[in-house]
Scaffold this active site. Structure first.
Site, mmCIF file in Angstrom:
data_model
loop_
_atom_site.group_PDB
_atom_site.id
_atom_site.type_symbol
_atom_site.label_atom_id
_atom_site.label_comp_id
_atom_site.label_asym_id
_atom_site.label_seq_id
_atom_site.Cartn_x
_atom_site.Cartn_y
_atom_site.Cartn_z
ATOM 1 N N ASP A 197 -9.532 -30.334 -1.154
ATOM 2 C CA ASP A 197 -8.958 -29.350 -0.236
ATOM 3 C C ASP A 197 -8.821 -27.996 -0.923
ATOM 4 O O ASP A 197 -7.742 -27.425 -1.013
ATOM 5 C CB ASP A 197 -7.613 -29.851 0.286
ATOM 6 C CG ASP A 197 -7.752 -31.140 1.081
ATOM 7 O OD1 ASP A 197 -7.625 -31.103 2.307
ATOM 8 O OD2 ASP A 197 -8.035 -32.195 0.467
ATOM 9 N N ASP B 81 -13.199 -31.064 2.121
ATOM 10 C CA ASP B 81 -12.558 -29.801 2.481
ATOM 11 C C ASP B 81 -12.817 -28.752 1.412
ATOM 12 O O ASP B 81 -11.996 -28.506 0.526
ATOM 13 C CB ASP B 81 -11.058 -29.975 2.747
ATOM 14 C CG ASP B 81 -10.784 -30.555 4.128
ATOM 15 O OD1 ASP B 81 -11.749 -30.834 4.872
ATOM 16 O OD2 ASP B 81 -9.604 -30.740 4.468
ATOM 17 N N HIS C 86 -7.241 -34.461 1.891
ATOM 18 C CA HIS C 86 -6.698 -34.364 3.254
ATOM 19 C C HIS C 86 -5.212 -34.005 3.280
ATOM 20 O O HIS C 86 -4.811 -33.050 3.946
ATOM 21 C CB HIS C 86 -6.955 -35.663 4.007
ATOM 22 C CG HIS C 86 -6.929 -35.526 5.496
ATOM 23 N ND1 HIS C 86 -7.389 -34.401 6.158
ATOM 24 C CD2 HIS C 86 -6.518 -36.382 6.471
ATOM 25 C CE1 HIS C 86 -7.264 -34.577 7.456
ATOM 26 N NE2 HIS C 86 -6.730 -35.763 7.671
ATOM 27 N N VAL C 87 -4.391 -34.775 2.591
ATOM 28 C CA VAL C 87 -2.960 -34.466 2.504
ATOM 29 C C VAL C 87 -2.761 -33.439 1.394
ATOM 30 O O VAL C 87 -3.170 -33.659 0.251
ATOM 31 C CB VAL C 87 -2.139 -35.736 2.215
ATOM 32 C CG1 VAL C 87 -0.665 -35.378 2.016
ATOM 33 C CG2 VAL C 87 -2.299 -36.746 3.336
ATOM 34 N N HIS C 88 -2.088 -32.327 1.710
ATOM 35 C CA HIS C 88 -1.990 -31.211 0.777
ATOM 36 C C HIS C 88 -0.825 -31.402 -0.186
ATOM 37 O O HIS C 88 0.178 -30.670 -0.185
ATOM 38 C CB HIS C 88 -1.860 -29.900 1.545
ATOM 39 C CG HIS C 88 -3.017 -29.654 2.457
ATOM 40 N ND1 HIS C 88 -2.967 -28.788 3.523
ATOM 41 C CD2 HIS C 88 -4.280 -30.180 2.467
ATOM 42 C CE1 HIS C 88 -4.136 -28.792 4.151
ATOM 43 N NE2 HIS C 88 -4.943 -29.626 3.526
ATOM 44 N N HIS D 147 -0.672 -36.426 8.231
ATOM 45 C CA HIS D 147 -1.891 -37.234 8.409
ATOM 46 C C HIS D 147 -1.632 -38.735 8.297
ATOM 47 O O HIS D 147 -2.493 -39.484 7.822
ATOM 48 C CB HIS D 147 -2.960 -36.811 7.408
ATOM 49 C CG HIS D 147 -3.355 -35.374 7.530
ATOM 50 N ND1 HIS D 147 -3.869 -34.848 8.693
ATOM 51 C CD2 HIS D 147 -3.314 -34.349 6.626
ATOM 52 C CE1 HIS D 147 -4.128 -33.559 8.507
ATOM 53 N NE2 HIS D 147 -3.786 -33.226 7.276
ATOM 54 N N ASN E 207 -12.655 -33.064 6.982
ATOM 55 C CA ASN E 207 -12.590 -32.680 8.395
ATOM 56 C C ASN E 207 -12.863 -31.189 8.608
ATOM 57 O O ASN E 207 -13.376 -30.786 9.657
ATOM 58 C CB ASN E 207 -11.223 -33.045 8.985
ATOM 59 C CG ASN E 207 -10.063 -32.430 8.228
ATOM 60 O OD1 ASN E 207 -9.899 -32.652 7.029
ATOM 61 N ND2 ASN E 207 -9.234 -31.651 8.920
ATOM 62 N N HIS F 216 -12.279 -38.737 1.969
ATOM 63 C CA HIS F 216 -11.371 -37.643 2.314
ATOM 64 C C HIS F 216 -10.010 -38.118 2.831
ATOM 65 O O HIS F 216 -8.973 -37.767 2.259
ATOM 66 C CB HIS F 216 -12.010 -36.713 3.337
ATOM 67 C CG HIS F 216 -11.199 -35.464 3.553
ATOM 68 N ND1 HIS F 216 -10.937 -34.577 2.526
ATOM 69 C CD2 HIS F 216 -10.566 -34.970 4.652
ATOM 70 C CE1 HIS F 216 -10.185 -33.578 2.987
ATOM 71 N NE2 HIS F 216 -9.944 -33.802 4.263
#
Length: 441
Positions: free
Chosen positions: A151, A178, A334-336, A307, A211, A297
Protein backbone atom coordinates in the site's frame (compact mmCIF):
# COMPACT_ATOMS: atom_id res chain seq x y z
CA UNK A 1 15.16 12.94 -10.79
CA UNK A 2 12.25 15.11 -11.72
CA UNK A 3 11.24 17.77 -9.26
CA UNK A 4 8.19 17.33 -7.04
CA UNK A 5 5.53 19.50 -5.49
CA UNK A 6 2.95 18.75 -2.86
CA UNK A 7 -0.66 19.59 -2.22
CA UNK A 8 -3.83 18.30 -0.58
CA UNK A 9 -3.15 19.06 3.09
CA UNK A 10 -4.67 16.53 5.42
CA UNK A 11 -4.52 16.05 9.16
CA UNK A 12 -5.27 13.61 11.91
CA UNK A 13 -5.09 13.96 15.66
CA UNK A 14 -1.89 12.37 16.96
CA UNK A 15 -2.55 9.40 19.19
CA UNK A 16 -0.76 6.72 21.11
CA UNK A 17 -1.40 3.05 20.44
CA UNK A 18 -1.63 1.03 23.64
CA UNK A 19 -1.26 -2.68 24.13
CA UNK A 20 -4.61 -4.26 23.22
CA UNK A 21 -4.00 -7.78 24.48
CA UNK A 22 -1.86 -9.50 27.09
CA UNK A 23 -0.18 -11.51 24.36
CA UNK A 24 0.61 -8.54 22.15
CA UNK A 25 3.94 -6.78 22.45
CA UNK A 26 3.53 -3.27 23.80
CA UNK A 27 4.25 -0.60 21.19
CA UNK A 28 6.53 2.13 22.48
CA UNK A 29 5.03 5.59 22.83
CA UNK A 30 5.14 7.38 19.53
CA UNK A 31 3.15 10.35 18.31
CA UNK A 32 1.71 9.46 14.93
CA UNK A 33 1.62 12.22 12.34
CA UNK A 34 -1.40 12.69 10.12
CA UNK A 35 -1.37 11.37 6.56
CA UNK A 36 1.30 12.97 4.40
CA UNK A 37 0.40 15.22 1.51
CA UNK A 38 0.36 13.80 -2.02
CA UNK A 39 3.64 14.12 -3.87
CA UNK A 40 3.29 14.59 -7.62
CA UNK A 41 6.37 14.07 -9.77
CA UNK A 42 6.72 15.37 -13.32
CA UNK A 43 8.98 14.27 -16.16
CA UNK A 44 11.28 17.20 -16.96
CA UNK A 45 13.36 15.64 -19.73
CA UNK A 46 12.55 15.29 -23.41
CA UNK A 47 9.92 12.95 -24.80
CA UNK A 48 12.64 10.66 -26.15
CA UNK A 49 14.25 10.27 -22.73
CA UNK A 50 13.27 6.99 -20.99
CA UNK A 51 11.28 7.49 -17.82
CA UNK A 52 9.62 5.43 -15.07
CA UNK A 53 12.43 2.88 -15.27
CA UNK A 54 12.10 -0.20 -13.08
CA UNK A 55 13.48 -3.73 -13.07
CA UNK A 56 12.13 -7.12 -12.02
CA UNK A 57 13.70 -10.56 -11.82
CA UNK A 58 13.01 -13.15 -14.51
CA UNK A 59 14.27 -16.59 -13.64
CA UNK A 60 17.60 -17.17 -11.96
CA UNK A 61 19.76 -14.99 -14.19
CA UNK A 62 17.67 -12.54 -16.21
CA UNK A 63 16.09 -9.18 -15.53
CA UNK A 64 13.19 -7.39 -17.17
CA UNK A 65 13.83 -3.69 -17.71
CA UNK A 66 10.66 -1.61 -18.14
CA UNK A 67 10.57 2.01 -19.23
CA UNK A 68 8.27 4.50 -20.95
CA UNK A 69 8.92 7.02 -23.69
CA UNK A 70 6.64 9.68 -25.14
CA UNK A 71 8.53 9.53 -28.43
CA UNK A 72 7.24 6.42 -30.22
CA UNK A 73 10.37 6.20 -32.39
CA UNK A 74 12.58 5.16 -29.44
CA UNK A 75 13.39 1.43 -29.72
CA UNK A 76 12.78 -1.25 -27.12
CA UNK A 77 16.46 -1.82 -26.48
CA UNK A 78 18.72 -2.03 -23.43
CA UNK A 79 22.51 -1.83 -23.55
CA UNK A 80 24.31 -3.09 -20.47
CA UNK A 81 27.67 -4.02 -18.97
CA UNK A 82 29.71 -4.16 -15.76
CA UNK A 83 31.60 -0.92 -16.38
CA UNK A 84 29.93 2.47 -16.35
CA UNK A 85 29.57 3.82 -19.87
CA UNK A 86 30.84 0.62 -21.50
CA UNK A 87 28.06 -1.66 -22.69
CA UNK A 88 29.26 -4.96 -24.10
CA UNK A 89 25.80 -6.50 -24.42
CA UNK A 90 22.49 -5.42 -25.90
CA UNK A 91 19.00 -6.91 -25.84
CA UNK A 92 15.78 -5.98 -27.58
CA UNK A 93 12.22 -6.43 -26.38
CA UNK A 94 8.67 -5.39 -27.13
CA UNK A 95 6.42 -2.47 -26.39
CA UNK A 96 2.76 -1.62 -25.94
CA UNK A 97 0.35 1.22 -25.27
CA UNK A 98 -3.09 1.32 -23.72
CA UNK A 99 -6.02 3.72 -23.77
CA UNK A 100 -8.26 4.55 -20.84
CA UNK A 101 -11.09 6.79 -22.00
CA UNK A 102 -9.34 10.01 -23.14
CA UNK A 103 -5.90 9.00 -21.80
CA UNK A 104 -3.33 7.22 -23.97
CA UNK A 105 -0.18 5.98 -22.31
CA UNK A 106 3.32 6.55 -23.57
CA UNK A 107 5.15 3.73 -25.28
CA UNK A 108 5.74 1.08 -22.60
CA UNK A 109 8.89 -0.96 -23.25
CA UNK A 110 9.83 -4.32 -21.74
CA UNK A 111 13.27 -5.76 -22.42
CA UNK A 112 14.54 -9.03 -20.94
CA UNK A 113 18.31 -8.94 -20.47
CA UNK A 114 20.79 -11.65 -19.53
CA UNK A 115 22.12 -14.09 -18.67
CA UNK A 116 23.49 -12.08 -15.77
CA UNK A 117 25.94 -12.97 -13.02
CA UNK A 118 24.57 -13.11 -9.46
CA UNK A 119 25.27 -10.44 -6.86
CA UNK A 120 26.77 -8.20 -9.50
CA UNK A 121 26.41 -4.50 -10.31
CA UNK A 122 25.37 -3.77 -13.90
CA UNK A 123 25.13 -0.44 -15.70
CA UNK A 124 22.51 0.02 -18.38
CA UNK A 125 20.95 2.48 -20.79
CA UNK A 126 17.42 2.30 -22.18
CA UNK A 127 16.44 2.98 -25.78
CA UNK A 128 19.95 3.99 -26.80
CA UNK A 129 19.43 7.47 -25.34
CA UNK A 130 19.23 9.28 -22.05
CA UNK A 131 20.77 8.68 -18.67
CA UNK A 132 22.66 5.67 -17.44
CA UNK A 133 21.11 3.52 -14.70
CA UNK A 134 22.46 0.67 -12.61
CA UNK A 135 21.13 -2.32 -10.70
CA UNK A 136 22.52 -5.16 -8.61
CA UNK A 137 21.40 -8.72 -9.21
CA UNK A 138 20.27 -10.96 -6.36
CA UNK A 139 22.73 -13.42 -4.83
CA UNK A 140 22.87 -17.01 -6.13
CA UNK A 141 22.75 -18.42 -2.61
CA UNK A 142 21.80 -17.43 0.92
CA UNK A 143 21.79 -15.09 2.72
CA UNK A 144 19.35 -12.77 0.97
CA UNK A 145 17.50 -9.70 2.26
CA UNK A 146 14.00 -8.73 1.12
CA UNK A 147 12.45 -5.33 1.72
CA UNK A 148 8.69 -5.80 2.15
CA UNK A 149 6.15 -2.98 1.89
CA UNK A 150 2.51 -2.74 0.87
CA UNK A 151 0.00 0.00 0.00
CA UNK A 152 2.73 2.37 -1.04
CA UNK A 153 1.00 5.29 -2.76
CA UNK A 154 2.74 8.59 -3.43
CA UNK A 155 2.67 10.83 -0.38
CA UNK A 156 5.24 12.40 1.90
CA UNK A 157 4.98 9.22 3.99
CA UNK A 158 5.71 7.15 0.88
CA UNK A 159 8.83 9.23 0.26
CA UNK A 160 9.88 8.70 3.86
CA UNK A 161 9.35 4.94 3.63
CA UNK A 162 11.36 4.70 0.42
CA UNK A 163 14.23 6.70 1.91
CA UNK A 164 14.33 4.38 4.92
CA UNK A 165 14.32 1.32 2.66
CA UNK A 166 17.13 2.75 0.55
CA UNK A 167 19.37 2.98 3.60
CA UNK A 168 19.24 -0.78 4.09
CA UNK A 169 21.27 -3.36 2.18
CA UNK A 170 18.41 -5.24 0.58
CA UNK A 171 18.52 -7.41 -2.52
CA UNK A 172 14.89 -7.39 -3.68
CA UNK A 173 11.66 -5.57 -2.85
CA UNK A 174 8.36 -7.44 -2.42
CA UNK A 175 5.09 -5.50 -2.64
CA UNK A 176 1.73 -7.19 -1.90
CA UNK A 177 -0.48 -4.81 -3.85
CA UNK A 178 -1.70 -1.19 -4.03
CA UNK A 179 1.11 0.58 -5.83
CA UNK A 180 0.21 4.02 -7.16
CA UNK A 181 -3.30 4.67 -5.79
CA UNK A 182 -4.14 6.04 -9.23
CA UNK A 183 -7.74 4.80 -8.93
CA UNK A 184 -8.43 5.49 -12.58
CA UNK A 185 -6.50 8.77 -12.79
CA UNK A 186 -3.87 7.57 -15.24
CA UNK A 187 -1.53 10.51 -14.79
CA UNK A 188 -1.00 9.30 -11.23
CA UNK A 189 0.48 6.09 -12.64
CA UNK A 190 3.02 8.27 -14.45
CA UNK A 191 3.73 10.31 -11.33
CA UNK A 192 4.21 7.15 -9.29
CA UNK A 193 6.60 5.67 -11.83
CA UNK A 194 8.70 8.81 -11.69
CA UNK A 195 8.65 8.92 -7.88
CA UNK A 196 9.98 5.38 -7.46
CA UNK A 197 12.36 5.34 -10.44
CA UNK A 198 15.47 6.10 -8.39
CA UNK A 199 14.69 3.07 -6.20
CA UNK A 200 13.01 0.59 -8.56
CA UNK A 201 15.75 0.98 -11.18
CA UNK A 202 18.37 -0.14 -8.63
CA UNK A 203 16.89 -3.37 -7.27
CA UNK A 204 14.28 -5.79 -8.62
CA UNK A 205 10.74 -4.99 -7.52
CA UNK A 206 8.35 -7.96 -7.46
CA UNK A 207 4.70 -6.97 -7.04
CA UNK A 208 1.16 -8.28 -7.08
CA UNK A 209 -2.08 -6.38 -7.57
CA UNK A 210 -4.34 -4.77 -4.99
CA UNK A 211 -7.83 -3.30 -5.16
CA UNK A 212 -6.47 0.14 -6.08
CA UNK A 213 -4.98 -1.33 -9.27
CA UNK A 214 -8.48 -2.07 -10.60
CA UNK A 215 -9.76 0.31 -13.25
CA UNK A 216 -13.45 1.19 -13.37
CA UNK A 217 -15.73 0.89 -16.37
CA UNK A 218 -18.31 3.58 -17.10
CA UNK A 219 -21.78 3.23 -18.60
CA UNK A 220 -21.34 1.97 -22.14
CA UNK A 221 -17.58 1.43 -22.14
CA UNK A 222 -16.11 -1.68 -20.56
CA UNK A 223 -12.49 -1.44 -19.39
CA UNK A 224 -10.10 -4.29 -18.71
CA UNK A 225 -9.93 -4.24 -14.88
CA UNK A 226 -6.13 -4.21 -14.60
CA UNK A 227 -5.17 -2.63 -17.91
CA UNK A 228 -2.73 -0.06 -16.51
CA UNK A 229 -1.14 -2.46 -14.02
CA UNK A 230 -0.70 -5.24 -16.57
CA UNK A 231 0.91 -2.96 -19.15
CA UNK A 232 3.16 -1.11 -16.72
CA UNK A 233 4.17 -3.93 -14.37
CA UNK A 234 4.93 -7.10 -16.30
CA UNK A 235 5.88 -9.87 -13.91
CA UNK A 236 7.41 -13.27 -14.85
CA UNK A 237 4.09 -15.12 -14.91
CA UNK A 238 4.70 -17.09 -18.10
CA UNK A 239 7.98 -18.41 -16.72
CA UNK A 240 6.07 -19.91 -13.77
CA UNK A 241 3.38 -21.55 -15.91
CA UNK A 242 0.71 -18.98 -15.08
CA UNK A 243 -1.63 -17.61 -17.71
CA UNK A 244 -2.16 -14.32 -15.87
CA UNK A 245 0.03 -11.42 -14.74
CA UNK A 246 -2.13 -11.35 -11.59
CA UNK A 247 -0.50 -14.44 -10.06
CA UNK A 248 2.90 -16.06 -10.54
CA UNK A 249 5.93 -17.42 -8.70
CA UNK A 250 9.71 -17.32 -8.87
CA UNK A 251 12.81 -18.72 -7.21
CA UNK A 252 15.64 -16.63 -5.82
CA UNK A 253 18.95 -17.25 -4.06
CA UNK A 254 18.71 -20.95 -4.85
CA UNK A 255 16.68 -21.61 -1.71
CA UNK A 256 13.56 -19.40 -1.68
CA UNK A 257 10.33 -19.88 -3.63
CA UNK A 258 8.04 -16.83 -3.68
CA UNK A 259 4.38 -17.10 -4.71
CA UNK A 260 2.39 -14.02 -5.63
CA UNK A 261 -1.39 -14.62 -5.45
CA UNK A 262 -4.21 -12.50 -6.84
CA UNK A 263 -6.90 -11.45 -4.39
CA UNK A 264 -8.98 -9.86 -7.17
CA UNK A 265 -9.19 -12.63 -9.71
CA UNK A 266 -10.96 -15.98 -9.43
CA UNK A 267 -9.52 -18.24 -6.71
CA UNK A 268 -12.10 -21.01 -6.16
CA UNK A 269 -11.33 -24.73 -6.65
CA UNK A 270 -12.36 -24.61 -10.33
CA UNK A 271 -10.45 -21.43 -11.13
CA UNK A 272 -7.28 -21.19 -13.19
CA UNK A 273 -5.46 -19.60 -10.26
CA UNK A 274 -6.36 -22.43 -7.90
CA UNK A 275 -5.28 -25.10 -10.40
CA UNK A 276 -2.06 -23.21 -11.07
CA UNK A 277 -1.31 -22.96 -7.32
CA UNK A 278 -1.81 -26.70 -6.87
CA UNK A 279 0.62 -27.35 -9.72
CA UNK A 280 3.13 -24.76 -8.54
CA UNK A 281 3.26 -26.08 -4.98
CA UNK A 282 3.68 -29.64 -6.25
CA UNK A 283 6.87 -28.63 -8.06
CA UNK A 284 8.60 -27.24 -4.97
CA UNK A 285 11.16 -29.66 -3.58
CA UNK A 286 11.73 -28.47 -0.02
CA UNK A 287 14.99 -30.41 0.23
CA UNK A 288 16.26 -28.06 -2.50
CA UNK A 289 14.12 -25.00 -1.73
CA UNK A 290 13.72 -24.83 2.07
CA UNK A 291 11.89 -21.49 2.21
CA UNK A 292 8.39 -20.83 0.83
CA UNK A 293 6.87 -17.33 0.97
CA UNK A 294 3.44 -16.14 -0.23
CA UNK A 295 2.19 -12.61 -0.90
CA UNK A 296 -1.41 -11.51 -1.50
CA UNK A 297 -3.34 -8.31 -0.94
CA UNK A 298 -6.43 -8.84 1.25
CA UNK A 299 -5.31 -10.43 4.56
CA UNK A 300 -6.75 -13.74 5.70
CA UNK A 301 -6.19 -12.88 9.36
CA UNK A 302 -6.85 -9.38 10.61
CA UNK A 303 -7.92 -7.88 13.94
CA UNK A 304 -8.10 -4.34 12.62
CA UNK A 305 -11.60 -2.94 12.19
CA UNK A 306 -10.74 -2.01 8.59
CA UNK A 307 -11.54 -4.49 5.80
CA UNK A 308 -12.88 -7.12 8.14
CA UNK A 309 -13.61 -10.43 6.42
CA UNK A 310 -12.59 -9.31 2.93
CA UNK A 311 -10.03 -12.10 2.58
CA UNK A 312 -12.20 -14.79 4.13
CA UNK A 313 -13.51 -16.41 0.94
CA UNK A 314 -10.00 -16.72 -0.43
CA UNK A 315 -8.77 -18.13 2.88
CA UNK A 316 -11.44 -20.81 2.85
CA UNK A 317 -10.59 -21.69 -0.74
CA UNK A 318 -6.79 -21.77 -0.51
CA UNK A 319 -5.58 -21.97 3.07
CA UNK A 320 -5.40 -25.77 3.08
CA UNK A 321 -3.13 -25.65 0.02
CA UNK A 322 -0.67 -23.32 1.73
CA UNK A 323 -0.78 -25.36 4.91
CA UNK A 324 -0.19 -28.60 3.05
CA UNK A 325 2.69 -26.99 1.20
CA UNK A 326 4.20 -25.85 4.53
CA UNK A 327 4.37 -22.19 3.55
CA UNK A 328 6.59 -20.35 6.02
CA UNK A 329 5.24 -16.78 5.80
CA UNK A 330 2.22 -15.05 4.23
CA UNK A 331 2.48 -11.28 3.66
CA UNK A 332 -0.61 -9.17 2.98
CA UNK A 333 -1.46 -5.50 2.58
CA UNK A 334 -4.85 -3.73 2.25
CA UNK A 335 -5.15 -2.81 5.94
CA UNK A 336 -3.16 0.38 6.55
CA UNK A 337 -1.34 -0.80 9.63
CA UNK A 338 1.16 -3.43 10.74
CA UNK A 339 0.16 -6.71 12.37
CA UNK A 340 2.04 -9.95 12.99
CA UNK A 341 0.35 -13.20 13.91
CA UNK A 342 1.73 -16.44 15.26
CA UNK A 343 1.78 -19.55 13.05
CA UNK A 344 -1.84 -20.35 12.19
CA UNK A 345 -4.03 -22.84 10.41
CA UNK A 346 -7.82 -22.64 10.25
CA UNK A 347 -8.17 -19.94 12.92
CA UNK A 348 -6.02 -21.73 15.48
CA UNK A 349 -2.38 -21.61 16.50
CA UNK A 350 -0.50 -24.33 14.66
CA UNK A 351 3.27 -24.74 14.65
CA UNK A 352 3.17 -26.05 11.07
CA UNK A 353 1.16 -23.16 9.67
CA UNK A 354 2.49 -19.92 8.19
CA UNK A 355 3.31 -16.78 10.11
CA UNK A 356 0.81 -14.18 8.85
CA UNK A 357 1.98 -10.57 8.54
CA UNK A 358 0.01 -7.52 7.40
CA UNK A 359 2.31 -4.83 6.02
CA UNK A 360 -0.09 -2.35 4.40
CA UNK A 361 1.62 0.67 5.94
CA UNK A 362 3.79 2.00 3.11
CA UNK A 363 2.39 5.54 3.03
CA UNK A 364 -0.93 5.60 1.16
CA UNK A 365 -2.98 8.82 0.99
CA UNK A 366 -5.96 7.36 2.88
CA UNK A 367 -4.09 7.40 6.17
CA UNK A 368 -3.68 4.77 8.86
CA UNK A 369 -6.22 2.20 10.01
CA UNK A 370 -6.08 3.18 13.66
CA UNK A 371 -8.59 0.88 15.35
CA UNK A 372 -7.92 -2.71 16.37
CA UNK A 373 -10.63 -4.92 17.89
CA UNK A 374 -9.39 -6.26 21.23
CA UNK A 375 -12.28 -8.72 21.38
CA UNK A 376 -11.73 -10.10 17.87
CA UNK A 377 -11.75 -13.90 17.64
CA UNK A 378 -8.14 -13.79 16.38
CA UNK A 379 -6.87 -11.37 19.04
CA UNK A 380 -5.09 -14.12 20.98
CA UNK A 381 -3.22 -15.08 17.80
CA UNK A 382 -1.97 -11.54 17.13
CA UNK A 383 1.52 -11.09 18.53
CA UNK A 384 2.11 -7.45 17.60
CA UNK A 385 0.00 -4.74 15.99
CA UNK A 386 0.44 -1.05 15.48
CA UNK A 387 -0.96 1.63 13.18
CA UNK A 388 2.17 3.40 11.91
CA UNK A 389 3.81 3.84 8.53
CA UNK A 390 6.91 1.76 7.84
CA UNK A 391 8.33 -1.28 6.08
CA UNK A 392 9.67 -4.72 6.84
CA UNK A 393 12.90 -6.59 6.18
CA UNK A 394 13.16 -10.34 5.88
CA UNK A 395 16.67 -11.77 5.98
CA UNK A 396 16.87 -15.43 5.03
CA UNK A 397 20.12 -16.32 6.77
CA UNK A 398 20.52 -19.98 5.86
CA UNK A 399 18.41 -23.06 5.10
CA UNK A 400 16.92 -23.09 8.60
CA UNK A 401 17.05 -19.57 10.00
CA UNK A 402 15.55 -16.20 9.11
CA UNK A 403 15.08 -12.86 10.81
CA UNK A 404 12.08 -10.57 10.35
CA UNK A 405 12.03 -6.95 11.47
CA UNK A 406 9.46 -4.19 11.12
CA UNK A 407 10.88 -0.67 10.76
CA UNK A 408 8.55 2.14 11.74
CA UNK A 409 9.01 5.53 10.07
CA UNK A 410 10.15 7.55 13.06
CA UNK A 411 11.39 11.01 12.09
CA UNK A 412 14.70 10.60 10.23
CA UNK A 413 15.27 7.04 11.41
CA UNK A 414 13.56 3.76 10.58
CA UNK A 415 12.96 2.46 14.09
CA UNK A 416 12.93 -1.32 14.56
CA UNK A 417 9.71 -1.83 16.50
CA UNK A 418 9.07 -5.56 16.07
CA UNK A 419 11.26 -8.50 15.20
CA UNK A 420 11.09 -12.28 15.04
CA UNK A 421 13.53 -15.13 14.50
CA UNK A 422 12.05 -17.91 12.38
CA UNK A 423 12.88 -21.52 11.64
CA UNK A 424 11.92 -22.90 8.24
CA UNK A 425 9.12 -25.47 8.36
CA UNK A 426 11.18 -27.66 6.05
CA UNK A 427 13.67 -28.06 8.91
CA UNK A 428 10.97 -29.22 11.37
CA UNK A 429 10.63 -32.98 11.72
CA UNK A 430 7.20 -32.49 13.26
CA UNK A 431 5.94 -30.73 10.12
CA UNK A 432 7.06 -33.25 7.52
CA UNK A 433 4.60 -35.27 5.50
CA UNK A 434 1.74 -32.77 5.66
CA UNK A 435 0.55 -34.07 9.05
CA UNK A 436 -0.91 -31.51 11.39
CA UNK A 437 1.19 -31.20 14.55
CA UNK A 438 0.20 -30.24 18.02
CA UNK A 439 0.46 -26.61 18.91
CA UNK A 440 4.06 -26.13 20.06
CA UNK A 441 4.03 -22.34 20.19
Amino acid sequence: MASSWTFLAQGLTAIFLLCVSNRIAVASEYTRPGPGRIVLTKHKLSGSSPQQVHVSAVGANHMNVAYITIDSSIPSKVEYGKVSGKYNAVATGDNSQYTYFDYTSGKIHNVKIGPLEPDTLYYYRCGGVGNEFSFKTAPASLPIVFAVVGDLGQTEDTASTLKHISKSKYDMLLLPGDLSYADGTQSLWDSFGLLIQSYASLRPWMVTEGNHEREKSHDHQQIEPFIAYSHRWRMPYRESGSTSNLYYSFDVAGAVHVIMLGSYTQFGPHSDQYKWLVSDLSKVDRSVTPWLIVLLHAPWYNTNEAHQGEGEDMRKAMEALLYGGRVDIVFAGHVHAYERFTRIYNNAADSCGPVYITIGDGGNLEGLALDFDRSHKSASLSMFREASFGHGQLKIIDRENAHWSWHRNDDSDATVSDELHLKSLSSSNACQGGTKSKDEL
